[in-house]
Design a protein around this motif. Structure first.
Motif, mmCIF file in Angstrom:
data_model
loop_
_atom_site.group_PDB
_atom_site.id
_atom_site.type_symbol
_atom_site.label_atom_id
_atom_site.label_comp_id
_atom_site.label_asym_id
_atom_site.label_seq_id
_atom_site.Cartn_x
_atom_site.Cartn_y
_atom_site.Cartn_z
ATOM 1 N N ARG A 173 57.139 10.639 12.910
ATOM 2 C CA ARG A 173 57.187 9.337 12.219
ATOM 3 C C ARG A 173 55.836 9.030 11.571
ATOM 4 O O ARG A 173 55.781 8.554 10.439
ATOM 5 N N PHE A 174 54.728 9.319 12.270
ATOM 6 C CA PHE A 174 53.396 9.094 11.707
ATOM 7 C C PHE A 174 53.218 9.910 10.422
ATOM 8 O O PHE A 174 52.714 9.400 9.418
ATOM 9 N N VAL A 175 53.645 11.175 10.471
ATOM 10 C CA VAL A 175 53.514 12.053 9.298
ATOM 11 C C VAL A 175 54.377 11.527 8.151
ATOM 12 O O VAL A 175 53.927 11.455 7.000
ATOM 13 N N GLU A 176 55.607 11.129 8.464
ATOM 14 C CA GLU A 176 56.506 10.591 7.442
ATOM 15 C C GLU A 176 55.905 9.336 6.788
ATOM 16 O O GLU A 176 55.889 9.211 5.565
ATOM 17 N N VAL A 177 55.391 8.425 7.611
ATOM 18 C CA VAL A 177 54.795 7.192 7.078
ATOM 19 C C VAL A 177 53.548 7.507 6.262
ATOM 20 O O VAL A 177 53.328 6.917 5.207
ATOM 21 N N PHE A 178 52.745 8.453 6.714
ATOM 22 C CA PHE A 178 51.558 8.863 5.952
ATOM 23 C C PHE A 178 51.967 9.271 4.537
ATOM 24 O O PHE A 178 51.406 8.804 3.550
ATOM 25 N N HIS A 179 52.972 10.133 4.442
ATOM 26 C CA HIS A 179 53.386 10.628 3.132
ATOM 27 C C HIS A 179 54.013 9.523 2.279
ATOM 28 O O HIS A 179 53.828 9.510 1.053
ATOM 29 N N LEU B 66 54.676 1.034 10.749
ATOM 30 C CA LEU B 66 54.755 1.590 12.099
ATOM 31 C C LEU B 66 54.805 0.542 13.201
ATOM 32 O O LEU B 66 55.495 0.720 14.206
ATOM 33 N N PHE B 67 54.062 -0.561 13.022
ATOM 34 C CA PHE B 67 53.914 -1.518 14.113
ATOM 35 C C PHE B 67 54.467 -2.904 13.802
ATOM 36 O O PHE B 67 54.492 -3.770 14.659
ATOM 37 N N CYS C 77 46.079 10.977 14.705
ATOM 38 C CA CYS C 77 45.277 10.718 15.908
ATOM 39 C C CYS C 77 45.068 9.211 16.115
ATOM 40 O O CYS C 77 45.251 8.693 17.222
ATOM 41 N N LEU C 78 44.700 8.508 15.058
ATOM 42 C CA LEU C 78 44.485 7.057 15.131
ATOM 43 C C LEU C 78 45.750 6.313 15.556
ATOM 44 O O LEU C 78 45.715 5.440 16.429
ATOM 45 N N MET C 79 46.865 6.651 14.926
ATOM 46 C CA MET C 79 48.114 5.949 15.235
ATOM 47 C C MET C 79 48.596 6.291 16.640
ATOM 48 O O MET C 79 49.168 5.450 17.333
ATOM 49 N N GLY C 80 48.324 7.511 17.077
ATOM 50 C CA GLY C 80 48.673 7.888 18.451
ATOM 51 C C GLY C 80 47.894 7.058 19.460
ATOM 52 O O GLY C 80 48.450 6.557 20.448
ATOM 53 N N LYS C 81 46.594 6.882 19.199
ATOM 54 C CA LYS C 81 45.769 6.043 20.083
ATOM 55 C C LYS C 81 46.253 4.599 20.057
ATOM 56 O O LYS C 81 46.340 3.940 21.089
ATOM 57 N N LYS C 82 46.565 4.118 18.871
ATOM 58 C CA LYS C 82 47.030 2.738 18.729
ATOM 59 C C LYS C 82 48.343 2.537 19.495
ATOM 60 O O LYS C 82 48.533 1.540 20.163
ATOM 61 N N LEU C 83 49.224 3.497 19.399
ATOM 62 C CA LEU C 83 50.515 3.418 20.084
ATOM 63 C C LEU C 83 50.343 3.395 21.600
ATOM 64 O O LEU C 83 51.028 2.650 22.296
ATOM 65 N N THR C 84 49.411 4.166 22.122
ATOM 66 C CA THR C 84 49.271 4.271 23.575
ATOM 67 C C THR C 84 48.696 3.012 24.208
ATOM 68 O O THR C 84 48.896 2.788 25.395
ATOM 69 N N GLU D 214 49.274 -0.151 22.894
ATOM 70 C CA GLU D 214 49.993 -1.346 22.457
ATOM 71 C C GLU D 214 50.549 -2.087 23.667
ATOM 72 O O GLU D 214 51.204 -1.519 24.531
ATOM 73 N N ASP D 215 50.295 -3.331 23.718
ATOM 74 C CA ASP D 215 50.725 -4.203 24.799
ATOM 75 C C ASP D 215 52.124 -4.748 24.484
ATOM 76 O O ASP D 215 52.332 -5.318 23.418
ATOM 77 N N HIS D 216 53.047 -4.565 25.411
ATOM 78 C CA HIS D 216 54.422 -5.022 25.196
ATOM 79 C C HIS D 216 54.475 -6.525 24.900
ATOM 80 O O HIS D 216 55.187 -6.964 24.006
ATOM 81 N N PHE D 217 53.715 -7.313 25.636
ATOM 82 C CA PHE D 217 53.710 -8.762 25.432
ATOM 83 C C PHE D 217 53.259 -9.101 24.016
ATOM 84 O O PHE D 217 53.874 -9.907 23.326
ATOM 85 N N GLU D 218 52.189 -8.457 23.565
ATOM 86 C CA GLU D 218 51.666 -8.731 22.217
ATOM 87 C C GLU D 218 52.652 -8.300 21.141
ATOM 88 O O GLU D 218 52.828 -8.982 20.137
ATOM 89 N N ARG D 219 53.309 -7.175 21.368
ATOM 90 C CA ARG D 219 54.304 -6.700 20.405
ATOM 91 C C ARG D 219 55.462 -7.701 20.313
ATOM 92 O O ARG D 219 55.900 -8.058 19.220
ATOM 93 N N THR D 220 55.921 -8.174 21.458
ATOM 94 C CA THR D 220 56.999 -9.158 21.484
ATOM 95 C C THR D 220 56.552 -10.449 20.809
ATOM 96 O O THR D 220 57.307 -11.062 20.051
ATOM 97 N N ARG D 221 55.315 -10.865 21.050
ATOM 98 C CA ARG D 221 54.790 -12.082 20.426
ATOM 99 C C ARG D 221 54.757 -11.929 18.906
ATOM 100 O O ARG D 221 55.109 -12.840 18.166
ATOM 101 N N ARG D 222 54.357 -10.756 18.402
ATOM 102 C CA ARG D 222 54.333 -10.527 16.950
ATOM 103 C C ARG D 222 55.740 -10.604 16.362
ATOM 104 O O ARG D 222 55.937 -11.172 15.289
#
Length: 169
Positions: free
Chosen positions: A27-33, A55-56, A87-94, A96-104
């Motif tokens: 998905r990261f590669v697809e979004v990059f392209h 992605l987010f 690499c950046l998006m992988g770090k960001k994904l790992t 990510e706080d569920h509460f913050e994602r739900t709040r967004r």
């Protein structure tokens, strides 16, 4: 899981941490392209913002974008190339706080910033993301989330439905 000091003995906070899967990386590669529309082999600042949205589900702040762009400075590229982006998006994904994602997500539905959702908020959001979804389905979804049937969905109601089954994922 993070435990609070003894003065709050029954409260625990859950932070979801996970590793990027092969599907995530694809998905990261697809979004990059998709975001590298000029086929320049790197993402510019604007491209990076669009990639984070895709992605987010939110537009990163200026400071977050600065941080992402500065993470891999290179004399060979004025932006972030594919390998570093993954690499950046992988770090960001790992982290990510569920509460913050739900709040967004809740805030995206709450376009009028009322702190609660009404049926019209659901209808507007679903028209944007699923325009062919029948109105009846949107109404059923709203009724499901509105557990006390008062016509208002609080963040807690929303989180209970969005978070259902996610504690173990």
């Amino acid at each position: 899981m993070v435990e609070l000091p003894k003065m709050f003995p029954t409260i625990t906070l859950h932070k979801r941490e996970r590793k990027a899967t092969d599907a995530d990386i694809r998905r990261f590669v697809e979004v990059f392209h998709l975001c590298d529309m000029d086929k320049k082999s790197y993402l510019s600042r604007e491209d990076m913002k669009m990639a984070v949205v895709m992605l987010f589900g939110y537009k990163p702040s200026k400071s977050e974008t600065d941080l992402l762009m500065a993470s891999y400075p290179s004399i060979h590229s004025p932006g972030v190339p594919l390998e570093q982006f993954v690499c950046l998006m992988g770090k960001k994904l790992t982290v990510e706080d569920h509460f913050e994602r739900t709040r967004r997500i809740f805030n995206a539905f709450d376009a009028q910033c009322r702190g609660f959702l009404k049926l019209d908020d659901f209808e507007r959001a679903f028209k944007l993301v699923a325009p062919r979804l029948p109105e009846r389905t949107v109404l059923e979804a709203f009724r499901h989330v509105d557990s006390d049937a008062d016509g208002f969905v609080s963040f807690m109601d929303f989180e209970n439905v969005i978070g259902f089954g996610q504690a173990d994922s």
